[in-house]
Scaffold this motif. Structure first.
Motif, mmCIF file in Angstrom:
data_model
loop_
_atom_site.group_PDB
_atom_site.id
_atom_site.type_symbol
_atom_site.label_atom_id
_atom_site.label_comp_id
_atom_site.label_asym_id
_atom_site.label_seq_id
_atom_site.Cartn_x
_atom_site.Cartn_y
_atom_site.Cartn_z
ATOM 1 N N PHE A 30 0.912 -1.312 -0.087
ATOM 2 C CA PHE A 30 0.101 -0.013 0.175
ATOM 3 C C PHE A 30 0.894 1.370 -0.096
ATOM 4 C CE2 PHE A 30 -1.921 -3.504 2.365
ATOM 5 C CZ PHE A 30 -3.203 -3.519 1.749
ATOM 6 N N ASN A 31 0.411 2.237 -0.712
ATOM 7 C CA ASN A 31 1.197 3.367 -0.707
ATOM 8 C C ASN A 31 0.483 4.764 -0.358
ATOM 9 O OD1 ASN A 31 3.667 2.342 -1.900
ATOM 10 N ND2 ASN A 31 2.329 1.598 -3.436
ATOM 11 N N GLY A 32 -0.189 4.857 0.624
ATOM 12 C CA GLY A 32 -1.093 5.918 0.992
ATOM 13 C C GLY A 32 -0.109 7.126 1.499
ATOM 14 N N GLU A 33 -0.640 8.326 1.107
ATOM 15 C CA GLU A 33 0.152 9.339 1.478
ATOM 16 C C GLU A 33 -1.063 10.680 1.885
ATOM 17 O OE1 GLU A 33 1.987 10.707 -2.086
ATOM 18 O OE2 GLU A 33 3.732 9.505 -1.509
ATOM 19 N N PRO A 34 -0.533 11.619 2.585
ATOM 20 C CA PRO A 34 0.958 11.952 3.091
ATOM 21 C C PRO A 34 0.948 11.055 4.462
ATOM 22 C CG PRO A 34 -0.865 13.682 3.979
ATOM 23 C CD PRO A 34 -1.591 12.613 2.948
ATOM 24 N N ARG A 214 -3.883 14.666 7.797
ATOM 25 C CA ARG A 214 -4.526 15.313 6.645
ATOM 26 C C ARG A 214 -5.196 14.219 5.785
ATOM 27 N NH1 ARG A 214 0.119 18.395 3.425
ATOM 28 N NH2 ARG A 214 0.201 16.505 2.147
ATOM 29 N N VAL A 215 -6.289 14.928 5.464
ATOM 30 C CA VAL A 215 -7.126 13.997 4.554
ATOM 31 C C VAL A 215 -7.179 14.773 3.055
ATOM 32 C CG1 VAL A 215 -9.226 12.796 3.973
ATOM 33 C CG2 VAL A 215 -8.348 12.841 6.496
ATOM 34 N N ASN A 216 -6.712 14.093 1.997
ATOM 35 C CA ASN A 216 -6.759 14.902 0.667
ATOM 36 C C ASN A 216 -7.916 14.339 -0.108
ATOM 37 O OD1 ASN A 216 -4.792 16.478 1.211
ATOM 38 N ND2 ASN A 216 -3.342 15.117 0.360
ATOM 39 N N HIS A 217 -8.826 15.033 -0.628
ATOM 40 C CA HIS A 217 -9.812 14.797 -1.520
ATOM 41 C C HIS A 217 -10.964 13.850 -0.813
ATOM 42 C CE1 HIS A 217 -8.016 17.093 -4.830
ATOM 43 N NE2 HIS A 217 -6.905 16.757 -4.396
ATOM 44 N N GLY A 218 -10.757 13.607 0.323
ATOM 45 C CA GLY A 218 -11.844 12.589 1.205
ATOM 46 C C GLY A 218 -11.432 11.268 0.991
ATOM 47 N N GLN A 219 -10.011 11.035 0.601
ATOM 48 C CA GLN A 219 -9.750 9.744 0.677
ATOM 49 C C GLN A 219 -8.836 9.325 1.592
ATOM 50 O OE1 GLN A 219 -10.926 7.635 -2.058
ATOM 51 N NE2 GLN A 219 -12.133 9.389 -2.450
ATOM 52 N N VAL A 220 -8.588 8.081 2.293
ATOM 53 C CA VAL A 220 -7.653 7.555 3.053
ATOM 54 C C VAL A 220 -7.367 6.245 3.026
ATOM 55 C CG1 VAL A 220 -7.421 7.089 5.728
ATOM 56 C CG2 VAL A 220 -8.724 9.042 5.197
ATOM 57 N N ALA A 221 -6.037 6.371 2.956
ATOM 58 C CA ALA A 221 -5.239 5.007 2.230
ATOM 59 C C ALA A 221 -4.149 4.518 2.933
ATOM 60 C CB ALA A 221 -5.024 4.918 0.903
ATOM 61 N N CYS A 222 -4.038 3.554 3.556
ATOM 62 C CA CYS A 222 -2.943 3.250 4.589
ATOM 63 C C CYS A 222 -1.455 3.064 3.677
ATOM 64 C CB CYS A 222 -3.072 1.786 5.366
ATOM 65 S SG CYS A 222 -3.065 0.395 4.323
ATOM 66 N N ARG A 223 -0.578 3.053 4.557
ATOM 67 C CA ARG A 223 0.710 2.854 3.860
ATOM 68 C C ARG A 223 1.415 1.618 4.337
ATOM 69 N NH1 ARG A 223 3.764 6.409 1.237
ATOM 70 N NH2 ARG A 223 5.960 6.037 0.916
ATOM 71 N N GLU A 224 1.215 1.310 5.791
ATOM 72 C CA GLU A 224 1.440 0.170 6.497
ATOM 73 C C GLU A 224 0.207 -0.471 7.080
ATOM 74 O OE1 GLU A 224 3.860 -2.205 7.096
ATOM 75 O OE2 GLU A 224 5.434 -1.203 5.856
ATOM 76 N N PHE A 225 -0.297 -1.530 6.649
ATOM 77 C CA PHE A 225 -1.409 -2.240 6.628
ATOM 78 C C PHE A 225 -1.277 -2.365 8.408
ATOM 79 C CE2 PHE A 225 -4.629 -5.822 7.265
ATOM 80 C CZ PHE A 225 -5.644 -5.157 6.657
ATOM 81 N N PRO A 226 -2.502 -2.124 9.253
ATOM 82 C CA PRO A 226 -2.487 -2.275 10.460
ATOM 83 C C PRO A 226 -2.443 -3.668 10.935
ATOM 84 C CG PRO A 226 -4.434 -1.694 9.678
ATOM 85 C CD PRO A 226 -3.657 -1.357 8.664
#
Length: 330
Positions: A30-34, A214-226
């Motif tokens: 996964f490559n969520g940002e920031p 910070r949430v950009n454009h209403g999207q939340v994506a993980c970087r390291e899966f919990p």
């Protein structure tokens, strides 16, 4: 097998082994940002009571290996077992040892819904503010707060620990509702997506009261899966599609040796050695009814503080007050 592969060791000693966690499989990247930050301080997660439970937790080798399997594969861990065997405490033990900060706890009931875990929206508060002219889109973040699952999926650089407690109490469709979130590691907040053209960036409060994210454009994506630990008292069966996406751990009821270790870890070796009769009584009652390990701990503590060591009748009376089968009439 070389034990060096284990990130979680089950010793209770705090360390930074999470930094040794290798890259995930290609299908779980996964490559969520920031990238966001959270407080990893071991003393902050759960208060004194939870910290005490975490540091004295006695994990057997299979439990340790399956926790590490879930970490390596970036898959949820479904933990089943009788009440009182330490299913929930496992989450706090892992978070404490690996310095993963506060456990994000989501207690499940028959009314729990996916959105409850992702975020909460105070629509009534916003309507009330609108009547005073104070509901601009730029302030929308103050009416939204991330839930425990929503916070766990924030793009943190290291995994958070999410405890989904008693998932077997959920509505029938609830496990299936989680499937897409678990697979994709992301979700949308429609209230923010609708205003993305004019307000692309909104700061929200996470469930653990940590720094706003910070949430950009209403999207939340993980970087390291919990590390998601879901507990079940085995009150229902789960769909095959759900089970195949989980690492499964069945915690057995502790035997005599494990019970002695648990008593020693919580109350001292001398208490374990001088209360073998209580352990024997506990095991005998467990053979014919439902018993929880914390009942034994309560009985040992009570007899110690009541100074009933020399009076067998008094010991049996006090023990009987605590060591009652959970599935028997009061």
């Amino acid at each position: 097998m070389n034990d060096d592969w284990r990130i979680f060791t089950g010793t209770g000693t705090v360390h930074d082994g999470i930094k040794r966690l290798p890259e995930p499989p290609p299908w779980r990247r996964f490559n969520g940002e920031p990238v966001a930050k959270f407080d990893r301080t071991p003393s902050t997660p759960h208060g004194h009571r939870r910290t005490a439970l975490a540091t004295t937790y006695q994990a057997d080798p299979d439990t340790i290996d399956l926790v590490n399997t879930a970490l390596y594969l970036r898959r949820p861990l479904l933990v089943t077992g009788e009440p009182g065997v330490g299913k929930s405490t496992l989450a706090y033990a892992v978070a404490h040892e690996l310095r993963l900060g506060a456990v994000l706890r989501w207690p499940i009931t028959s009314r729990s819904a996916l959105r409850d875990g992702l975020y909460r929206y105070d629509a009534i508060g916003r309507v009330e503010d609108a009547s005073t002219g104070d509901a601009a889109d730029s302030h929308l973040g103050r009416y939204l707060r991330l839930g425990p699952l929503g916070t766990a999926l924030v793009p943190y650089a290291i995994p958070r620990v999410l405890l989904v407690d008693e998932i077997d109490k959920s509505d029938f469709d609830f496990p299936n509702d989680l499937l897409n979130i678990f697979e994709e590691g992301e979700y949308e907040i429609p209230e923010l997506a609708r205003i993305a053209d004019t307000t692309p960036e909104v700061w929200l409060q996470p469930a653990d009261h940590g720094p706003k994210v910070r949430v950009n454009h209403g999207q939340v994506a993980c970087r390291e899966f919990p590390l998601i630990i879901m507990t079940s008292n085995q009150e229902r069966e789960f769909p095959s599609a759900f089970l195949r996406r989980c690492v499964r751990l069945d915690l057995p009821s502790p035997d005599r040796a494990r019970l002695s270790e648990i008593v020693a870890a919580h109350l001292g070796v001398d208490r374990a050695e001088t209360n073998e009769d209580l352990i024997t009584s506990f095991l005998a009652r467990r053979e014919t009814g439902e018993m929880a390990t914390d009942q034994l701990l309560n009985a040992v503590y009570l007899l110690d503080k009541a100074s009933a060591d020399g009076d067998r009748g008094a010991r049996e009376h006090l023990a009987g007050l605590i060591l009652r089968q959970l599935n028997s009439p009061a």
